[in-house]
Each structure stands twice: as C-alpha cells, then as structure tokens.
Design a protein around this motif. Structure first.
Motif, PDB file in Angstrom:
ATOM      1  N   HIS A  48      62.931  39.416  11.350  1.00 55.71           N
ATOM      2  CA  HIS A  48      63.875  39.920  12.348  1.00 55.71           C
ATOM      3  C   HIS A  48      65.223  40.316  11.996  1.00 55.71           C
ATOM      4  CE1 HIS A  48      61.400  38.577  15.742  1.00 55.71           C
ATOM      5  NE2 HIS A  48      61.020  37.629  15.166  1.00 55.71           N
ATOM      6  N   ALA A  49      65.361  40.404  10.538  1.00 51.61           N
ATOM      7  CA  ALA A  49      66.568  40.897   9.932  1.00 51.61           C
ATOM      8  C   ALA A  49      67.071  42.368  10.069  1.00 51.61           C
ATOM      9  CB  ALA A  49      66.416  40.700   8.503  1.00 51.61           C
ATOM     10  N   PRO A  50      65.949  43.197  10.217  1.00 56.43           N
ATOM     11  CA  PRO A  50      66.256  44.697  10.511  1.00 56.43           C
ATOM     12  C   PRO A  50      66.793  44.793  11.842  1.00 56.43           C
ATOM     13  CG  PRO A  50      64.339  44.574   9.399  1.00 56.43           C
ATOM     14  CD  PRO A  50      64.603  43.100   9.668  1.00 56.43           C
ATOM     15  N   ALA A  51      66.267  44.386  12.827  1.00 55.62           N
ATOM     16  CA  ALA A  51      66.523  44.313  14.334  1.00 55.62           C
ATOM     17  C   ALA A  51      67.931  43.426  14.359  1.00 55.62           C
ATOM     18  CB  ALA A  51      65.423  43.732  15.136  1.00 55.62           C
ATOM     19  N   ALA A  52      68.179  42.471  13.815  1.00 54.75           N
ATOM     20  CA  ALA A  52      69.546  41.681  13.726  1.00 54.75           C
ATOM     21  C   ALA A  52      70.598  42.557  13.054  1.00 54.75           C
ATOM     22  CB  ALA A  52      69.488  40.471  13.033  1.00 54.75           C
ATOM     23  N   VAL A  53      70.513  43.488  12.182  1.00 49.35           N
ATOM     24  CA  VAL A  53      71.487  44.052  11.445  1.00 49.35           C
ATOM     25  C   VAL A  53      71.824  45.677  12.287  1.00 49.35           C
ATOM     26  CG1 VAL A  53      71.832  45.766   9.341  1.00 49.35           C
ATOM     27  CG2 VAL A  53      70.825  43.313   9.205  1.00 49.35           C
ATOM     28  N   VAL A  54      70.650  46.172  12.722  1.00 43.31           N
ATOM     29  CA  VAL A  54      70.985  47.339  13.586  1.00 43.31           C
ATOM     30  C   VAL A  54      71.528  47.064  14.644  1.00 43.31           C
ATOM     31  CG1 VAL A  54      69.581  49.315  14.690  1.00 43.31           C
ATOM     32  CG2 VAL A  54      68.972  48.435  12.358  1.00 43.31           C
ATOM     33  N   GLY A  55      71.110  46.062  15.432  1.00 42.91           N
ATOM     34  CA  GLY A  55      71.564  45.686  16.865  1.00 42.91           C
ATOM     35  C   GLY A  55      73.070  45.315  16.833  1.00 42.91           C
ATOM     36  N   ALA A  56      73.354  44.597  15.463  1.00 45.56           N
ATOM     37  CA  ALA A  56      74.746  44.158  15.320  1.00 45.56           C
ATOM     38  C   ALA A  56      75.715  45.537  15.107  1.00 45.56           C
ATOM     39  CB  ALA A  56      74.926  43.374  13.962  1.00 45.56           C
ATOM     40  N   CYS A  57      75.192  46.445  14.512  1.00 46.65           N
ATOM     41  CA  CYS A  57      75.844  47.763  14.397  1.00 46.65           C
ATOM     42  C   CYS A  57      76.307  48.253  15.819  1.00 46.65           C
ATOM     43  CB  CYS A  57      75.089  48.546  13.665  1.00 46.65           C
ATOM     44  SG  CYS A  57      74.792  48.253  11.754  1.00 46.65           S
ATOM     45  N   VAL A  58      75.341  48.130  16.828  1.00 44.81           N
ATOM     46  CA  VAL A  58      75.838  48.608  18.165  1.00 44.81           C
ATOM     47  C   VAL A  58      76.927  47.654  18.851  1.00 44.81           C
ATOM     48  CG1 VAL A  58      74.700  49.108  20.397  1.00 44.81           C
ATOM     49  CG2 VAL A  58      73.626  49.609  18.380  1.00 44.81           C
ATOM     50  N   VAL A  59      76.680  46.475  18.719  1.00 46.07           N
ATOM     51  CA  VAL A  59      77.276  45.519  19.331  1.00 46.07           C
ATOM     52  C   VAL A  59      78.804  45.522  18.698  1.00 46.07           C
ATOM     53  CG1 VAL A  59      77.984  42.987  19.763  1.00 46.07           C
ATOM     54  CG2 VAL A  59      75.526  43.914  19.930  1.00 46.07           C
ATOM     55  N   GLY A  60      78.596  45.585  17.310  1.00 51.37           N
ATOM     56  CA  GLY A  60      80.029  45.804  16.664  1.00 51.37           C
ATOM     57  C   GLY A  60      80.921  46.995  16.834  1.00 51.37           C
ATOM     58  N   PHE A  61      80.182  48.028  17.115  1.00 48.47           N
ATOM     59  CA  PHE A  61      80.789  49.391  17.518  1.00 48.47           C
ATOM     60  C   PHE A  61      81.559  49.302  18.662  1.00 48.47           C
ATOM     61  CE2 PHE A  61      80.633  53.650  19.291  1.00 48.47           C
ATOM     62  CZ  PHE A  61      81.179  54.392  18.397  1.00 48.47           C
ATOM     63  N   VAL A  62      81.031  48.401  19.498  1.00 49.88           N
ATOM     64  CA  VAL A  62      81.982  48.174  21.086  1.00 49.88           C
ATOM     65  C   VAL A  62      82.718  46.910  20.857  1.00 49.88           C
ATOM     66  CG1 VAL A  62      81.504  47.853  23.433  1.00 49.88           C
ATOM     67  CG2 VAL A  62      79.772  49.350  22.078  1.00 49.88           C
ATOM     68  N   PHE A  63      82.248  45.898  20.577  1.00 51.04           N
ATOM     69  CA  PHE A  63      83.201  44.546  20.445  1.00 51.04           C
ATOM     70  C   PHE A  63      83.917  44.128  19.369  1.00 51.04           C
ATOM     71  CE2 PHE A  63      79.640  44.385  23.771  1.00 51.04           C
ATOM     72  CZ  PHE A  63      80.395  44.111  24.835  1.00 51.04           C
ATOM     73  N   GLY A  64      83.319  44.887  18.088  1.00 60.32           N
ATOM     74  CA  GLY A  64      84.229  44.302  16.849  1.00 60.32           C
ATOM     75  C   GLY A  64      83.217  43.649  15.843  1.00 60.32           C
ATOM     76  N   PRO A  65      83.806  43.565  14.711  1.00 60.33           N
ATOM     77  CA  PRO A  65      82.951  42.710  13.671  1.00 60.33           C
ATOM     78  C   PRO A  65      82.473  41.247  14.011  1.00 60.33           C
ATOM     79  CG  PRO A  65      85.161  43.032  12.879  1.00 60.33           C
ATOM     80  CD  PRO A  65      84.996  43.777  14.279  1.00 60.33           C
ATOM     81  N   VAL A  81      70.375  36.205  16.481  1.00 59.57           N
ATOM     82  CA  VAL A  81      68.942  36.865  16.648  1.00 59.57           C
ATOM     83  C   VAL A  81      68.222  36.186  15.531  1.00 59.57           C
ATOM     84  CG1 VAL A  81      67.853  38.679  16.103  1.00 59.57           C
ATOM     85  CG2 VAL A  81      69.732  39.076  17.642  1.00 59.57           C
ATOM     86  N   LEU A  82      68.932  36.096  14.424  1.00 63.21           N
ATOM     87  CA  LEU A  82      67.923  35.274  13.210  1.00 63.21           C
ATOM     88  C   LEU A  82      67.620  34.016  13.526  1.00 63.21           C
ATOM     89  CD1 LEU A  82      70.109  36.723  10.375  1.00 63.21           C
ATOM     90  CD2 LEU A  82      68.029  37.587  10.992  1.00 63.21           C
ATOM     91  N   LEU A  83      68.457  33.346  14.248  1.00 63.00           N
ATOM     92  CA  LEU A  83      68.288  31.802  14.641  1.00 63.00           C
ATOM     93  C   LEU A  83      67.225  31.733  15.925  1.00 63.00           C
ATOM     94  CD1 LEU A  83      71.613  30.244  14.470  1.00 63.00           C
ATOM     95  CD2 LEU A  83      69.810  30.127  12.783  1.00 63.00           C
ATOM     96  N   LEU A  84      67.272  32.578  16.645  1.00 65.95           N
ATOM     97  CA  LEU A  84      66.362  32.471  17.817  1.00 65.95           C
ATOM     98  C   LEU A  84      65.179  33.178  18.208  1.00 65.95           C
ATOM     99  CD1 LEU A  84      69.209  31.895  20.774  1.00 65.95           C
ATOM    100  CD2 LEU A  84      68.007  30.170  19.201  1.00 65.95           C
ATOM    101  N   ALA A  85      65.097  34.596  17.453  1.00 68.66           N
ATOM    102  CA  ALA A  85      64.067  35.415  17.708  1.00 68.66           C
ATOM    103  C   ALA A  85      62.936  34.840  16.870  1.00 68.66           C
ATOM    104  CB  ALA A  85      64.517  36.883  17.018  1.00 68.66           C
ATOM    105  N   GLY A  86      61.808  35.191  17.541  1.00 68.25           N
ATOM    106  CA  GLY A  86      60.363  34.758  16.848  1.00 68.25           C
ATOM    107  C   GLY A  86      60.154  33.261  17.140  1.00 68.25           C
TER     108      GLY A  86
END
Length: 746
Positions: free
Chosen positions: A415-432, A442-447
C-alpha cells in the motif's frame, strides 16, 4: 429543514424545487429502467425458463472445454486411461440407495420398485454405472492418491458427452474452498459458479443470482471433490448441509478419503440415498501393462528389473508404492518419459514404500524441468513452488490465485504507492503534516481486514443484507426504490451507500471552505478552493468508508444495460450537489454554494456512474482462467483510472482557471487528476487488485521468492503437470506433492 430555520421566507419555494428535482429524478430513472430493462413480452415464465436453459447449455460447453483441456494436460488418455476399479463400501452406503425418488403418498410403491443395482465396476463403465443409480447420488472413496479425482473428472466428461438440452450440467468443484460453518452449501455453490465461470444473461446482471437460479431449477449436477480436505470438525456439518440441499430428486457426486468419510458418518450422517464405492489398489499386472505402453520402446527394457521385483515380491516396497495411480503417473513422468534408470527404485536406501514415494515426489520437479539450458532451473522452480505452498496455499486457502500474492508481501509495501500519492493530494491542500499523518494511517490500516470491518461499508453490511433478504423473501419488488438506489445493481448496496456518504462529506467540507474563502476572496476563488478541499477530503475519507477490492473485476461497455446505472449515479450526484448547494445558499445568501455543489456532485456522479456502467456482466457464459481474470482486472483498473484522471482533472482545471487563470490551474488539475487516478480507494490504479498484485510481485521477485514473469511461471508449471487449473485459480496437482514441499528444506 435547515433552509426552513435559516430562511423561513423562502423555505417553501426551495423545498418545492428540491422536491421537484427528486421526483423528476425518480420518474426519469423508473422510465429508463422500463425502457432499457426486459420488454413487456419478454418476462413471461416461459421466456425466463428458455433463457435459463440457454445459459445451462452455454455452461455445459464451457465446462467441457475447460476439463477436456485439463485432461489433455494430465495425459489421461495417453496411451489409455489407467483403469481403476471399485467395489461397494457396504458400511457407508445408505440402505435405501436403490430406491427411486419417493413421491408424496407412494412410498410403498417406491419400495416395491427398488432396483437391483450392483456397486462394482471400473473406469471404462463409470457413466453407465452412475446412470444406473436410481437416486443419482454417488460417493467415491479411497486412500490418498487412489484416483478419486481422475475418476470424477472422467465421469464429468462422459456425462457431458451424453447430455441433452434441459438435463443438469455436471460441474466439478473442489470442496476445499468451503467452510460449512460460515456459508450454506447453496450459497457457496452459487459463489463458485459465479467465480469460476463468466455466467451471463441479458436478463440477469448479477452472476450469483443467475447461478442461484440454475441450482434452484436443478440444472447443475455438483461433483464435489475432496470432503476430506475440509477441516475435520466441519465434515459432519458438510454432509448434513449436502442432504438438506439434495431434497427429493437432486443428484450429486462426492469424493473423499475412506477413513475421513467414515469418521464424519459416525459423527453425523451419510449422504441420503448415496451409493458408496471404494477404489481398489492397482494390480502388478495392470501397472506393468500401463508403464510398458506409456514408455518409448527403446526405453522399455529399463523397467524390466522393476517389473521382475514386483512379480517376485508383490508386497515389497516398490510394488506397494505403485499400487496407487498417483505414484504410477509419477514413476512414468520420471522414468518413462525421461532417459532415467528406473532401477534406482530398487536401491537399498528405498527400503520401504514410504521412502519410494518420497523419492518419486522429490524427483518430480527435476523430471518436469530436465533441461536447465532452456527455461528456469529445477532448483529455482523448487524454491518458488515451496514459497507458494507455504505462503499462498494451505488448508484455509488451498488456491494459488494471482490476486492473493499481495498477502505474501508486507502490507506496508503493497500500500506504499497509494499512501505516497494520496499524501501528495492531502499535502497539497492541508500541508506536509497532514500528508504524513495520512500516509502513516494508510500504511498502518490499509489491507487489514479486521479494520475494514469497522469501515462504514462493514457496519452497513449486516443491516443491508438483512433488509434485502427480507425484501426477496416477501416477494416485494422495491417499487420506486429499485430505480432510485439500484437494487438490481451488481455492486453491493452497502458499498454504494458508504461511498455516497463519503462523497457527501467531501462536498460539505468543500462548501464550508468555500464559504470561508468567499467572505474575502470572491466567488470564483471560493469555488476553486471549495472544489479542491472537497476533493481532498473525498479522497481521504474513502479509506474509512469503503473496503478494499479483494477480487478481480472486469469492465465491458454495455450501452443498454449500463445506461440506467450511469444515469442513476449522475442524477444522484447532481441532486445531492444541488441540495447541499441550496443549503449553503440559504446560509450564505450567495450562489457559490450552488456552483460548488453542482460541480463536485456532477464530478462524483459521473465517476461513480461510469464505474458502474463499465462494470457489468456479459451475455456469454465462459470458463474463466487465471490469465483472463488478470487481463480483465488490468483493463478494468486502467479504464477506471483514466476515467478518474479525465473527470477530476477537467473539473479541477475549470474551477481553478476561472479563479487563477490557465497557467495556475495546470498544477492543481494535475495533482488532483493523478492523485485520484492512482490513489482513490474505489477506482485508483494502485489500490486496484491488479495494482496491488503488481507491487507485491515486484517486491517478492526482488527477494527471489517468485519469478518476475509470475503468470508465465504458473502457466508453465501447469503445462508440465505440477499444478492443476480449477477455474480462475491454480492448485497443486496433488495434496501429497504440496505436503512434500511444506517439509522440503533448501
């Protein structure tokens, strides 16, 4: 209600507007349902029955093609079938096996018509023997490797050859996938038919519902292979469920090891009106005849010392080991088809039948991969198969399914690719900081299936299933609910409700953000910022509202049957967006809320509608294969991802262009478009079944656990006789080989 409290003077007018919109949407959907659904003259009982008979005929063709190909790979007729024989198992045969199906009130006539059916025979007459049983219920018993599965396969092919339209279709189904404690037999059989065969009918979108109809109308003859492979405590319950499903006149074939079936009968019941037969060991003369016929003439003389030992010592280790068809076929593959010396079987180190069997199992991979200059080396193949036996197969999950490969890799890696890409979207709006928090979550809960039970979809699953089951049992059609919420859609209702709740949350948060920005930044900027935040929240909350796809899917553009679903989801998105927007207008006295609601609602509606439109069943019943399911899932993942990228990118681009200009809109359009296309929990590429498989395969191949060309490897081992194909999955050719790999050390 909110409009009434905020703007009482205009509440009646806007309430009427929303009411008209909702009524118009329901009317439009109901008319589309009638137009695109079955014609008025096409829903008669006769036409329904004819359509079901056509599906049964298509299923028969698919089953025959599937198992004829499998029989050819197993070389069952090369040079001829190894003729096993059987005798009656008196203790485990139901005393009334020879009674015809008793009708109400004529039990005495049925007893008088009791047939005299002998229960001895051999492979050459298996179809005649089965058809002679008045009840059509056969239990095939024997020790491990005695040929039960081959006998069941031979019976299936001969019954298919004799079948006429309208008769039940024999379908071979391994029982090791069933847990009687969790699912009733009929539901499980329907699930297996829908999973292994691409059931299709113009009248039924749901393949499982179509399978239920086939079973209900007695158009399927289940050949259940391997009762002994169920967990021991569940076997008596399994037989009880089988008897409950059989009723008065259904037929069945069941295979099991003898001792395991006897223990289950002692703890419960035998198959009602079932004739039990036990396979007999092969005689030395029959084994010699077969191996001589299967070996090229110049190499036949290499068998002479072995044959002489078997004749002189019929109870010796070699003769004892070669009494089962499994060991005979292994000996043929190792020494008959290859230039090996069969006299190795006479070495002193092989002093017992068990050691002879271990030797044959250990040489199987080297015999299947003799030439290391072409293809993989036998040692690598042994390592890869051992990894599959230990990590992808077992009693709880015997299938080697390509979509299960992700379970053999760390969940954080998958789930690392989804976590990284999703974090880019969230970070674009809410910050790092928010981006890091999202990625870690995502890495802890997904799957983790345990956490997915607490998603909104998991919470709604029980109540929705109970409500739908009550609706079906009451015979109600759902009225206006059918077109409004899509009771006939393939996607579960609880999934669509949870998805809708997440979309609404995204719209509401977007409106709040837009309202705040509107106070100082103007209409266009408020719309852009509201769309951006709403999309970010919609992406993030998808990981909390719906579960991850666990099985492959397919996409097929069906313009008629998918149009209703598409219009339904677009209409729901628009009506929801207008409703939320009007509520925001009532609060802020500005039109930005209506614009944001319509824009975001339309985007989500188009996305979900296209997803449902493409994800439909076909009109042709075909046998699925591992490669075809992977190809269909890959196409589905790419189609959904492209749909997301286009829809989200265009929507965001329009909103930001009006607010900041074309150049400034390129970056947010790209971020949101690619973010949703890759990381959306429902339709993203990296969160799809194929995307997670691709990541897991790359990780495991880097570690040397599996080959890079994983599907080619599975196909190759299947062709070489190490695996067998059962529908869309592979299994080890025999449980003895799998058990040997589990104990093998590199």
């Amino acid at each position: 209600m909110l409009i009434f409290f905020v703007r009482q003077d205009q509440a009646a007018g806007w309430g009427a507007v929303l009411g008209v919109l909702t009524a118009a949407a329901g009317l439009l959907l109901s008319q589309l349902e009638r137009f695109f659904g079955p014609r008025a003259g096409g829903s008669s009982p006769k036409s329904e029955a004819d359509a079901l008979l056509k599906v049964a005929d298509q299923l028969a063709v698919a089953v025959r093609e599937q198992w004829e190909a499998e029989a050819a790979l197993r070389r069952l007729n090369d040079p001829w079938p190894l003729n096993v024989s059987w005798t009656k198992e008196e203790e485990l045969t139901d005393p009334i096996y020879a009674l015809p199906a008793a009708r109400a009130g004529d039990a005495r006539a049925a007893r008088a018509a009791r047939a005299d059916v002998p229960l001895d025979g051999d492979l050459a007459q298996v179809a005649d023997f089965f058809e002679s049983l008045p009840g059509g219920r056969l239990v095939i018993l024997g020790p491990l490797g005695s040929g039960k599965s081959v006998l069941a396969l031979t019976l299936l092919l001969e019954l298919l050859e004799r079948r006429v339209p309208g008769r039940p279709v024999p379908v071979l189904i391994p029982l090791n996938r069933w847990n009687p404690a969790e699912i009733p037999l009929e539901e499980w059989l329907a699930d297996q038919l829908a999973t292994n065969y691409q059931l299709g009918s113009p009248r039924h979108r749901d393949a499982r519902e179509l399978a239920r109809r086939l079973l209900h109308d007695n158009l399927v003859l289940p050949i259940l292979d391997g009762l002994d492979e169920l967990a021991e405590p569940t076997r008596p319950q399994a037989i009880t469920d089988v008897n409950g499903w059989l009723g008065r006149d259904r037929q069945i074939v069941l295979t099991s090891r003898t001792n395991e079936y006897r223990a289950a009968v002692l703890a419960g019941d035998a198959v009602t009106r079932g004739a039990a037969v036990v396979l007999q060991p092969l005689g030395c003369a029959r084994v010699e005849e077969y191996l001589r016929g299967a070996t090229a003439r110049p190499r036949v003389r290499r068998w002479d010392p072995v044959f002489a030992e078997m004749r002189d010592n019929p109870d010796g280790p070699v003769a004892t080991a070669l009494r089962t068809p499994l060991m005979v076929t292994l000996a043929r593959a190792i020494y008959g088809d290859r230039p090996g010396d069969a006299a190795v079987l006479l070495q002193p180190r092989l002093a017992t039948a068990g050691l002879v069997e271990e030797h044959l199992l250990g040489e199987l991979v080297r015999a299947a991969y003799p030439d290391e200059r072409r293809g993989p080396q036998a040692g690598d193949v042994q390592v890869w198969l051992t990894f599959l036996a230990r990590n992808l197969s077992g009693r709880d999950r015997p299938d080697i399914a390509w979509w299960h490969l992700e379970t053999a890799a760390p969940a954080a890696v998958v789930h690392a690719p989804a976590a990284v890409v999703g974090a880019c979207v969230v970070g674009f709006v809410f910050g790092p900081v928010a981006a890091v928090v999202f990625a870690v979550a995502v890495l802890l809960l997904a799957g983790d299936r345990r956490t997915e039970r607490w998603s909104l979809e998991g919470i709604l699953k029980g109540p929705m299933n109970a409500w739908l089951r009550g609706l079906r049992e009451s015979g109600a059609r759902g009225g206006l609910l059918t077109p409004l919420i899509g009771l006939n859609e393939k996607t579960p209702l609880e999934r669509r409700l949870a998805l809708g709740a997440g979309r609404v949350l995204g719209m509401v948060t977007g409106l709040v953000q837009g309202f705040v920005v509107y106070q100082t930044g103007g209409l266009y900027r408020a719309v852009a910022e509201g769309v951006g935040l709403g999309l970010a929240v919609g992406l993030a909350d998808g990981y909390l509202t719906i579960s991850t796809r666990s099985e492959p899917s397919e996409v097929r553009f069906a313009s008629r049957r998918g149009a209703v679903a598409f219009v339904r989801h677009v209409a729901i998105g628009c009506v929801t967006g207008v409703g939320v927007g009007v509520t925001a207008w009532a609060i802020s006295a500005s039109w930005f809320g209506v614009l944001v609601g319509i824009l975001v609602g339309l985007a989500f509606g188009v996305i979900d509608g296209l997803n449902i439109w493409l994800d439909v069943s076909t009109d042709v019943t075909l046998a699925l294969s591992p490669r075809s399911t992977r190809r269909a899932e890959r196409l589905a993942a790419l189609a959904r991802s492209l749909t997301l990228f286009t829809t989200i990118g265009v929507t965001t681009g329009i909103a930001y262009t009006f607010a900041y200009g074309v150049r400034a809109a390129v970056l947010p359009a790209t971020v949101f478009g690619l973010g949703y296309a890759l990381a959306d929990h429902l339709m993203g590429l990296t969160t799809s079944v194929w995307g997670r498989y691709a990541v897991a395969k790359a990780w495991l191949a880097l570690l040397g656990r599996v080959p890079w060309r994983f599907m080619d490897f599975l196909d190759d081992t299947h062709r070489r006789g190490l695996l067998r194909r059962v529908g869309a999955v592979y299994q080890f050719r025999h449980v003895r080989f799998q058990e040997y790999l589990l104990t093998w050390h590199n």
